[in-house]
Enzyme design. Structure first.
Site, PDB file in Angstrom:
ATOM      1  N   ASP A 114       1.571   4.767  -3.742  1.00  0.00           N
ATOM      2  CA  ASP A 114       2.529   4.757  -4.842  1.00  0.00           C
ATOM      3  C   ASP A 114       1.852   4.248  -6.112  1.00  0.00           C
ATOM      4  O   ASP A 114       0.700   3.806  -6.101  1.00  0.00           O
ATOM      5  CB  ASP A 114       3.748   3.906  -4.493  1.00  0.00           C
ATOM      6  CG  ASP A 114       3.398   2.440  -4.272  1.00  0.00           C
ATOM      7  OD1 ASP A 114       2.201   2.097  -4.327  1.00  0.00           O
ATOM      8  OD2 ASP A 114       4.313   1.641  -4.037  1.00  0.00           O
TER       9      ASP A 114
ATOM     10  N   SER B 141      -2.973  -1.205  -7.748  1.00  0.00           N
ATOM     11  CA  SER B 141      -4.132  -0.466  -7.238  1.00  0.00           C
ATOM     12  C   SER B 141      -4.469   0.740  -8.099  1.00  0.00           C
ATOM     13  O   SER B 141      -5.650   1.077  -8.277  1.00  0.00           O
ATOM     14  CB  SER B 141      -3.878  -0.031  -5.792  1.00  0.00           C
ATOM     15  OG  SER B 141      -2.761   0.845  -5.720  1.00  0.00           O
TER      16      SER B 141
ATOM     17  N   ASP C 228       7.156   2.722  -8.434  1.00  0.00           N
ATOM     18  CA  ASP C 228       7.934   1.489  -8.579  1.00  0.00           C
ATOM     19  C   ASP C 228       7.874   1.095 -10.051  1.00  0.00           C
ATOM     20  O   ASP C 228       6.796   0.742 -10.565  1.00  0.00           O
ATOM     21  CB  ASP C 228       7.359   0.368  -7.713  1.00  0.00           C
ATOM     22  CG  ASP C 228       7.563   0.617  -6.229  1.00  0.00           C
ATOM     23  OD1 ASP C 228       8.297   1.555  -5.885  1.00  0.00           O
ATOM     24  OD2 ASP C 228       6.977  -0.123  -5.417  1.00  0.00           O
TER      25      ASP C 228
ATOM     26  N   TYR D  58      -3.456  -7.499   5.754  1.00  0.00           N
ATOM     27  CA  TYR D  58      -3.112  -7.046   4.401  1.00  0.00           C
ATOM     28  C   TYR D  58      -1.590  -7.017   4.289  1.00  0.00           C
ATOM     29  O   TYR D  58      -0.953  -6.026   4.614  1.00  0.00           O
ATOM     30  CB  TYR D  58      -3.698  -5.660   4.153  1.00  0.00           C
ATOM     31  CG  TYR D  58      -3.591  -5.168   2.720  1.00  0.00           C
ATOM     32  CD1 TYR D  58      -4.671  -5.252   1.860  1.00  0.00           C
ATOM     33  CD2 TYR D  58      -2.415  -4.607   2.236  1.00  0.00           C
ATOM     34  CE1 TYR D  58      -4.597  -4.795   0.551  1.00  0.00           C
ATOM     35  CE2 TYR D  58      -2.319  -4.148   0.934  1.00  0.00           C
ATOM     36  CZ  TYR D  58      -3.406  -4.244   0.093  1.00  0.00           C
ATOM     37  OH  TYR D  58      -3.313  -3.789  -1.200  1.00  0.00           O
TER      38      TYR D  58
ATOM     39  N   LYS E  70     -10.234  -3.610   0.981  1.00  0.00           N
ATOM     40  CA  LYS E  70      -8.826  -3.289   1.252  1.00  0.00           C
ATOM     41  C   LYS E  70      -8.695  -2.483   2.541  1.00  0.00           C
ATOM     42  O   LYS E  70      -7.784  -2.728   3.343  1.00  0.00           O
ATOM     43  CB  LYS E  70      -8.220  -2.516   0.072  1.00  0.00           C
ATOM     44  CG  LYS E  70      -7.974  -3.367  -1.161  1.00  0.00           C
ATOM     45  CD  LYS E  70      -7.313  -2.570  -2.275  1.00  0.00           C
ATOM     46  CE  LYS E  70      -5.927  -2.126  -1.906  1.00  0.00           C
ATOM     47  NZ  LYS E  70      -5.212  -1.488  -3.021  1.00  0.00           N
TER      48      LYS E  70
ATOM     49  N   ASP F  39       2.447   1.589  -9.305  1.00  0.00           N
ATOM     50  CA  ASP F  39       3.201   0.501  -9.933  1.00  0.00           C
ATOM     51  C   ASP F  39       3.153   0.714 -11.436  1.00  0.00           C
ATOM     52  O   ASP F  39       2.063   0.834 -12.023  1.00  0.00           O
ATOM     53  CB  ASP F  39       2.602  -0.853  -9.564  1.00  0.00           C
ATOM     54  CG  ASP F  39       2.692  -1.133  -8.078  1.00  0.00           C
ATOM     55  OD1 ASP F  39       3.784  -0.965  -7.519  1.00  0.00           O
ATOM     56  OD2 ASP F  39       1.666  -1.512  -7.470  1.00  0.00           O
TER      57      ASP F  39
END
Length: 724
Positions: free
Chosen positions: A113, A102, A167, A237, A228, A115
């Protein structure tokens, strides 16, 4: 955020259009003035949900990523020196951080968060990443909550860097230097890589390819933010639970943008629902034609792979190797998603016709009023640390339970609510940390039979066995980790849900649509959970009371009946009832079950594992004591050894995929018959000295043995009678 009409609209209209996607676009029509107004109203409706970050928060993320990138470069440089690489090589080894998901798509929300991918040259091994790099992170004051998940499908390191959750996955390229201008979209980068590195690179490659395949990134991003938000609000979701994850929703929005390249977000949202509410699944959604490649990696291709033909809602990633991003979707979850898409189409039709406003699109459904029948899944532990691990494992396997239930010939839909809830304090006595999930069940309508017995034993027990087996295989299983399952009717959900939850849902469902939009948004923003959390923040709330007591206060005579429980039996010839009195230990040591009587309509809750010892359950055999749906089961006295008494004669109709009954004869030496209440019962015990499977006529197990590490797992039958 203000959405205005660009000044160069006429110039853009005269420019030749690039072709996107595998088909020609449906419409090249430019936006109208009313489309800009609708889009601005859409933005205003989304703002109160924390969809947009302010400039300060965006800059903070950039600073954190810059610091992390410098840490990676320092680590790779130091590792090169420690491995005695030539100084000229060490100076140029490089290394860098890429983002995906995202954040890379530009649609992350407040508090979300990041990625990220760490790309390193060939002298850096994966073991170095999970050892020396983690040690380097431990010495950074700004980094907290550091944990590694090395045995995951995509190995990852999770941590919090100056308040931002990250992450981080790892990929090692067979090159001497990783430059800052490295292009990961080049397929040749995958050559000679191990599968874990390919999986790690896949996130970045797919994200970059999606951005490359949309005609207008700004319109795509705003539309994806809206979809979303809608999907999260409507409870669909979650890739883990069998719905659609972020990358799947992104590809559906990207395909909509390809078909309407000049449309604004308000139009694209409507077209999104129009296209995919009518999509003929399982026809796949593709953003581009799959390209041939000589790297011989496995790709999604139902012509070659028979297993790919069973995917019910394929959405194919555009980067090589092409994969189905929705392989977790089942027939039940697809049905729920399609239903929500049709609802979204109806709402957006009203909005564009001026009969409603955008906030209506983001209203939450009342899950607890939607179904008549529910299954409650409870995961509990003694400590918070164990609970984080246990809940993560149980949640990752819930889709297995959904699949088991929907394959039952009597079940049409098994719909899991992605939000988990904390255990009600009066139901929690032994376990301090409790999380619960709710599954709505729709049973198939029966035309001829007056009543039908439904056996859910195999469906639920094979799920719990799979969870315990996985926990045992990865050495996670600890004392106090329990899974409990209960069937309840809608009218008895308040015995499981936190106080006020049902009332809040009812109030939300009765809100007047014509309310002032801003007031409606403010109320929702204050009363609903964060969009970025898949589990309720209170799901790890500690309790000091003992283990779950299933609907113990449905009748004032329950406590008295628990002290002197009665097992009712019905004579098939003359319907006479015989009573057998069984002494029961105090309530604090056993299970509390509601009295089952002919004048009382009650939900019967049955726990499938982890029950306390010394308990006796009053049951009804051979009669419909509970209207519509009753539970018919026989339970014996459970000793500490895990002994169970089961009536094999009252078995429900076999499921089409249940294990063959021939297994019983092979294991007859593991059982013995005892007299109880005038009938022979089978006692099956779990032998902790060796791996053992239970007889399929009693409590069928899946192919692998349950854990035998000394932690007690009690199994029980769950049988229902469906009345017409």
């Amino acid at each position: 955020m203000v959405w205005g009409k660009p000044s160069n609209t006429s110039m853009l209209q005269n420019q030749p259009q690039r072709h996107y996607g595998i088909t020609s676009p449906i419409s090249l029509a430019p936006p109208k003035d009313i489309d800009y107004i609708h889009t601005q109203k859409l933005v205003e409706a989304m703002e109160s949900f924390g969809v947009f970050e302010d400039e300060e928060e965006l800059n903070h993320r950039l600073v954190v990523l810059c610091k992390l990138n410098n840490l990676v470069k320092e680590w790779i440089f130091e590792l090169g020196e420690s491995k005695n690489l030539p100084p000229s090589v060490v100076e140029n080894v490089g290394g860098r951080i890429f983002t995906f998901g995202s954040y890379r798509l530009g649609v992350h929300t407040k508090g979300a968060d990041i990625d990220a991918l760490c790309v390193a040259p060939r002298h850096v091994e994966r073991s170095d990443f999970f050892q020396s790099f983690i040690e380097k992170l431990k010495h950074q004051e700004e980094i907290k909550n550091l944990r590694a998940v090395e045995d995951a499908y995509v190995p990852v390191v999770k941590f919090e860097f100056d308040g931002i959750e990250i992450d981080l996955v790892f990929a090692r390229l067979p090159v001497q230097t990783v430059s800052d201008n490295l292009d990961l979209r080049d397929d040749s980068r995958l050559r000679s890589l191990d599968i874990r590195c390919i999986r790690s690179l896949n996130g970045c490659r797919v994200t970059d390819e999606i951005l490359h395949l949309v005609p207008n990134k700004e319109n795509f991003q705003l539309t994806l933010r809206a979809i979303k938000l809608w999907a999260k609000r409507r409870g669909i979701y979650s890739n883990m639970l069998g719905f659609l994850g972020g990358v799947s929703w992104a590809m559906l929005v990207a395909r909509t943008c390809q078909l309407h390249p000049n449309a604004l977000a308000s139009t694209l949202v409507h077209k999104f629902f129009l296209i995919f509410s009518k999509w003929e699944w399982p026809n796949p959604v593709l953003l581009k034609q799959p390209e041939e490649n000589n790297l011989n990696l496995p790709v999604w291709d139902p012509r070659v792979n028979p297993s790919d033909r069973y995917h019910v809602m394929p959405i194919i990633t555009p980067a090589y190797p092409q994969q189905n991003s929705t392989y977790n979707v089942s027939t039940s979850t697809r049905a729920v998603v399609v239903e929500e898409l049709k609802h979204g189409l109806a709402v957006t039709n009203e909005i564009l016709q001026g009969r409603s406003d955008w906030p209506k699109l983001f209203e939450q459904p009342n899950f607890f009023q939607k179904y008549k029948h529910y299954i409650v899944l409870t995961a509990s532990t003694y400590t918070e640390e164990h609970h984080l691990e246990w809940v993560g494992l149980v949640e990752s396997k819930i889709r297995v339970l959904v699949g088991n239930l929907e394959r039952n010939e009597f079940i049409n839909i098994a719909h899991v609510n992605p939000q988990s809830f904390p255990g009600n304090q009066e139901h929690c006595k032994q376990s301090r940390y409790v999380s619960m999930w709710f599954l709505g069940i729709i049973f198939r309508k029966l035309e001829s039979a007056e009543s039908t017995k439904i056996d859910l034993t195999y469906d639920i027990q094979s799920f719990t066995d799979a969870v315990y087996r996985q926990a045992n295989n990865i050495n996670m299983l600890k004392e106090g980790m329990k899974i409990e399952t209960a069937y309840v009717k809608r009218k008895h959900l308040h015995y499981f849900l936190p106080a006020g939850t049902l009332q809040k849902r009812k109030k939300q469902s009765m809100l007047n649509i014509s309310q002032n939009a801003s007031g409606l948004r403010c109320k929702r923003a204050s009363s609903n959970e964060s969009l970025n959390s898949s589990r309720d923040n209170h799901s790890r709330t500690p309790y000091n009371s003992s283990s779950l007591s299933m609907i113990s206060k449905l009748d004032t005579s329950t406590a008295e009946m628990e002290r002197n429980a009665t097992i009712w039996r019905t004579n098939g010839a003359n319907n006479r009832e015989k009573m057998t009195h069984v002494p029961v230990s105090p309530v604090s040591k056993g299970i509390s079950i509601p009295v089952i009587g002919s004048k009382m309509e009650a939900a019967v809750a049955i726990r499938t594992s982890g029950a306390p010892s010394d308990c006796t359950i009053p049951t009804v055999i051979g009669r419909n004591a509970i209207s519509q749906l009753t539970t018919c089961f026989v339970q014996g006295h459970h000793e500490l050894s895990g002994t169970q008494i089961t009536n094999s004669k009252s078995a429900a109709p076999k499921r089409p995929h249940s294990p063959a009954s021939k297994e019983c004869s092979k294991r007859s030496k593991d059982r013995e018959k005892v007299g109880f209440g005038g009938r022979n019962r089978l006692i099956s015990s779990i032998d902790t000295s060796r791996s053992q499977r239970l007889c399929s006529e009693e409590l069928p197990d899946s192919s692998s043995p349950v854990p035998t590490n000394g932690i007690r797992i009690i199994k029980r039958s769950i049988r229902l009678t469906l009345n017409q």
